[in-house]
Design a protein around this motif. Structure first.
Motif, PDB file in Angstrom:
ATOM      1  N   MET A   1      10.229  32.708   1.797  1.00 19.82           N
ATOM      2  CA  MET A   1       9.424  32.690   0.590  1.00 19.82           C
ATOM      3  C   MET A   1       7.957  32.600   0.995  1.00 19.82           C
ATOM      4  O   MET A   1       7.578  31.761   1.801  1.00 19.82           O
ATOM      5  CB  MET A   1       9.839  31.495  -0.273  1.00 19.82           C
ATOM      6  N   ALA A   2       7.151  33.447   0.420  1.00 23.76           N
ATOM      7  CA  ALA A   2       5.718  33.419   0.687  1.00 23.76           C
ATOM      8  C   ALA A   2       5.104  32.198   0.008  1.00 23.76           C
ATOM      9  O   ALA A   2       5.534  31.781  -1.060  1.00 23.76           O
ATOM     10  CB  ALA A   2       5.065  34.695   0.171  1.00 23.76           C
ATOM     11  N   VAL A   3       4.108  31.641   0.641  1.00 19.60           N
ATOM     12  CA  VAL A   3       3.425  30.486   0.067  1.00 19.60           C
ATOM     13  C   VAL A   3       1.939  30.763  -0.004  1.00 19.60           C
ATOM     14  O   VAL A   3       1.405  31.588   0.722  1.00 19.60           O
ATOM     15  CB  VAL A   3       3.671  29.190   0.883  1.00 19.60           C
ATOM     16  N   ALA A   4       1.280  30.062  -0.911  1.00 22.01           N
ATOM     17  CA  ALA A   4      -0.172  30.130  -1.032  1.00 22.01           C
ATOM     18  C   ALA A   4      -0.702  28.713  -0.897  1.00 22.01           C
ATOM     19  O   ALA A   4      -0.131  27.779  -1.445  1.00 22.01           O
ATOM     20  CB  ALA A   4      -0.573  30.724  -2.376  1.00 22.01           C
ATOM     21  N   LYS A   5      -1.765  28.569  -0.162  1.00 18.94           N
ATOM     22  CA  LYS A   5      -2.379  27.254  -0.006  1.00 18.94           C
ATOM     23  C   LYS A   5      -3.617  27.181  -0.877  1.00 18.94           C
ATOM     24  O   LYS A   5      -4.336  28.154  -1.039  1.00 18.94           O
ATOM     25  CB  LYS A   5      -2.755  27.012   1.454  1.00 18.94           C
ATOM     26  N   PHE A   6      -3.843  25.998  -1.447  1.00 15.37           N
ATOM     27  CA  PHE A   6      -5.045  25.781  -2.231  1.00 15.37           C
ATOM     28  C   PHE A   6      -5.385  24.306  -2.201  1.00 15.37           C
ATOM     29  O   PHE A   6      -4.545  23.465  -1.894  1.00 15.37           O
ATOM     30  CB  PHE A   6      -4.883  26.291  -3.672  1.00 15.37           C
ATOM     31  N   ALA A   7      -6.613  24.003  -2.512  1.00 21.44           N
ATOM     32  CA  ALA A   7      -7.067  22.611  -2.523  1.00 21.44           C
ATOM     33  C   ALA A   7      -7.258  22.177  -3.970  1.00 21.44           C
ATOM     34  O   ALA A   7      -7.713  22.941  -4.810  1.00 21.44           O
ATOM     35  CB  ALA A   7      -8.381  22.485  -1.760  1.00 21.44           C
ATOM     36  N   ILE A   8      -6.867  20.939  -4.246  1.00 15.27           N
ATOM     37  CA  ILE A   8      -7.079  20.387  -5.576  1.00 15.27           C
ATOM     38  C   ILE A   8      -7.715  19.010  -5.429  1.00 15.27           C
ATOM     39  O   ILE A   8      -7.569  18.353  -4.404  1.00 15.27           O
ATOM     40  CB  ILE A   8      -5.768  20.274  -6.388  1.00 15.27           C
ATOM     41  N   SER A   9      -8.402  18.606  -6.448  1.00 14.82           N
ATOM     42  CA  SER A   9      -8.986  17.270  -6.482  1.00 14.82           C
ATOM     43  C   SER A   9      -8.282  16.479  -7.572  1.00 14.82           C
ATOM     44  O   SER A   9      -8.013  17.012  -8.648  1.00 14.82           O
ATOM     45  CB  SER A   9     -10.483  17.340  -6.800  1.00 14.82           C
ATOM     46  N   MET A  10      -7.979  15.233  -7.248  1.00 12.63           N
ATOM     47  CA  MET A  10      -7.358  14.360  -8.243  1.00 12.63           C
ATOM     48  C   MET A  10      -7.753  12.932  -7.949  1.00 12.63           C
ATOM     49  O   MET A  10      -8.143  12.611  -6.823  1.00 12.63           O
ATOM     50  CB  MET A  10      -5.840  14.533  -8.268  1.00 12.63           C
ATOM     51  N   PRO A  11      -7.646  12.068  -8.930  1.00 10.60           N
ATOM     52  CA  PRO A  11      -7.987  10.667  -8.711  1.00 10.60           C
ATOM     53  C   PRO A  11      -7.114  10.058  -7.600  1.00 10.60           C
ATOM     54  O   PRO A  11      -5.939  10.411  -7.452  1.00 10.60           O
ATOM     55  CB  PRO A  11      -7.695  10.008 -10.053  1.00 10.60           C
ATOM     56  N   SER A  12      -7.694   9.156  -6.847  1.00  8.68           N
ATOM     57  CA  SER A  12      -6.969   8.511  -5.746  1.00  8.68           C
ATOM     58  C   SER A  12      -5.698   7.820  -6.232  1.00  8.68           C
ATOM     59  O   SER A  12      -4.661   7.859  -5.565  1.00  8.68           O
ATOM     60  CB  SER A  12      -7.860   7.498  -5.035  1.00  8.68           C
ATOM     61  N   GLU A  13      -5.777   7.181  -7.389  1.00  7.48           N
ATOM     62  CA  GLU A  13      -4.596   6.499  -7.911  1.00  7.48           C
ATOM     63  C   GLU A  13      -3.465   7.486  -8.201  1.00  7.48           C
ATOM     64  O   GLU A  13      -2.295   7.210  -7.924  1.00  7.48           O
ATOM     65  CB  GLU A  13      -4.941   5.712  -9.171  1.00  7.48           C
ATOM     66  N   THR A  14      -3.806   8.657  -8.725  1.00  9.21           N
ATOM     67  CA  THR A  14      -2.793   9.688  -8.977  1.00  9.21           C
ATOM     68  C   THR A  14      -2.151  10.119  -7.667  1.00  9.21           C
ATOM     69  O   THR A  14      -0.932  10.266  -7.578  1.00  9.21           O
ATOM     70  CB  THR A  14      -3.414  10.899  -9.696  1.00  9.21           C
ATOM     71  N   MET A  15      -2.978  10.281  -6.634  1.00  9.87           N
ATOM     72  CA  MET A  15      -2.445  10.685  -5.330  1.00  9.87           C
ATOM     73  C   MET A  15      -1.505   9.612  -4.785  1.00  9.87           C
ATOM     74  O   MET A  15      -0.474   9.931  -4.183  1.00  9.87           O
ATOM     75  CB  MET A  15      -3.582  10.957  -4.342  1.00  9.87           C
ATOM     76  N   ARG A  16      -1.821   8.348  -5.001  1.00  9.62           N
ATOM     77  CA  ARG A  16      -0.923   7.275  -4.555  1.00  9.62           C
ATOM     78  C   ARG A  16       0.417   7.359  -5.281  1.00  9.62           C
ATOM     79  O   ARG A  16       1.476   7.178  -4.673  1.00  9.62           O
ATOM     80  CB  ARG A  16      -1.578   5.906  -4.762  1.00  9.62           C
ATOM     81  N   HIS A  17       0.375   7.643  -6.575  1.00  7.89           N
ATOM     82  CA  HIS A  17       1.620   7.808  -7.336  1.00  7.89           C
ATOM     83  C   HIS A  17       2.435   8.980  -6.784  1.00  7.89           C
ATOM     84  O   HIS A  17       3.663   8.884  -6.636  1.00  7.89           O
ATOM     85  CB  HIS A  17       1.344   8.040  -8.822  1.00  7.89           C
ATOM     86  N   VAL A  18       1.763  10.074  -6.501  1.00  9.01           N
ATOM     87  CA  VAL A  18       2.423  11.259  -5.938  1.00  9.01           C
ATOM     88  C   VAL A  18       3.054  10.916  -4.599  1.00  9.01           C
ATOM     89  O   VAL A  18       4.217  11.243  -4.334  1.00  9.01           O
ATOM     90  CB  VAL A  18       1.427  12.436  -5.803  1.00  9.01           C
ATOM     91  N   ASP A  19       2.283  10.248  -3.736  1.00 10.02           N
ATOM     92  CA  ASP A  19       2.798   9.896  -2.416  1.00 10.02           C
ATOM     93  C   ASP A  19       4.019   8.982  -2.509  1.00 10.02           C
ATOM     94  O   ASP A  19       5.007   9.171  -1.788  1.00 10.02           O
ATOM     95  CB  ASP A  19       1.704   9.237  -1.572  1.00 10.02           C
ATOM     96  N   ARG A  20       3.976   8.004  -3.396  1.00 12.67           N
ATOM     97  CA  ARG A  20       5.116   7.092  -3.559  1.00 12.67           C
ATOM     98  C   ARG A  20       6.347   7.844  -4.067  1.00 12.67           C
ATOM     99  O   ARG A  20       7.467   7.641  -3.595  1.00 12.67           O
ATOM    100  CB  ARG A  20       4.761   5.944  -4.502  1.00 12.67           C
ATOM    101  N   ALA A  21       6.141   8.708  -5.043  1.00 14.01           N
ATOM    102  CA  ALA A  21       7.271   9.473  -5.592  1.00 14.01           C
ATOM    103  C   ALA A  21       7.863  10.404  -4.535  1.00 14.01           C
ATOM    104  O   ALA A  21       9.090  10.500  -4.403  1.00 14.01           O
ATOM    105  CB  ALA A  21       6.821  10.271  -6.808  1.00 14.01           C
ATOM    106  N   ALA A  22       7.009  11.072  -3.782  1.00 11.78           N
ATOM    107  CA  ALA A  22       7.483  11.972  -2.733  1.00 11.78           C
ATOM    108  C   ALA A  22       8.267  11.195  -1.677  1.00 11.78           C
ATOM    109  O   ALA A  22       9.346  11.624  -1.253  1.00 11.78           O
ATOM    110  CB  ALA A  22       6.311  12.718  -2.098  1.00 11.78           C
ATOM    111  N   LYS A  23       7.740  10.051  -1.274  1.00 18.37           N
ATOM    112  CA  LYS A  23       8.423   9.232  -0.279  1.00 18.37           C
ATOM    113  C   LYS A  23       9.780   8.765  -0.794  1.00 18.37           C
ATOM    114  O   LYS A  23      10.780   8.816  -0.084  1.00 18.37           O
ATOM    115  CB  LYS A  23       7.551   8.034   0.103  1.00 18.37           C
ATOM    116  N   ARG A  24       9.813   8.329  -2.045  1.00 14.01           N
ATOM    117  CA  ARG A  24      11.060   7.856  -2.644  1.00 14.01           C
ATOM    118  C   ARG A  24      12.123   8.969  -2.656  1.00 14.01           C
ATOM    119  O   ARG A  24      13.305   8.713  -2.453  1.00 14.01           O
ATOM    120  CB  ARG A  24      10.790   7.368  -4.066  1.00 14.01           C
ATOM    121  N   LEU A  25      11.679  10.202  -2.857  1.00 13.52           N
ATOM    122  CA  LEU A  25      12.591  11.344  -2.896  1.00 13.52           C
ATOM    123  C   LEU A  25      12.849  11.952  -1.519  1.00 13.52           C
ATOM    124  O   LEU A  25      13.688  12.841  -1.379  1.00 13.52           O
ATOM    125  CB  LEU A  25      12.049  12.416  -3.841  1.00 13.52           C
TER     126      LEU A  25
END
Length: 82
Positions: A1-25
């Protein structure tokens, strides 16, 4: 599958939530974000399709409904046994 890379900006707290959810999964941050975005995009498309189908159904008048009933009745396989 082809992928595309891009950069996004988000609040640090949101990134922490994302990281915790990803780790949990047990998936990477990138995979987690990709799955979430895919789900959101598909849900939006599915919702738009459902909305359009509902609009079309709402526009059917009595004659359309009677025609559909006749077509369904004609489609029945009763009496067509070989």
């Amino acid at each position: 599958m082809a992928v595309a890379k891009f950069a996004i900006s988000m609040p640090s707290e949101t990134m922490r939530h994302v990281d915790r959810a990803a780790k949990r999964l047990g998936v990477t941050r990138s995979r987690y974000i990709a799955v979430v975005l895919d789900h959101v995009a598909r849900h939006g498309r599915d919702t738009a399709i459902s909305r359009r189908v509902n609009q079309v159904l709402a526009e059917l008048d009595k004659q359309d409904l009677e025609s559909a009933a006749h077509l369904l009745a004609a489609r029945r396989d009763e009496g067509t046994e070989w």
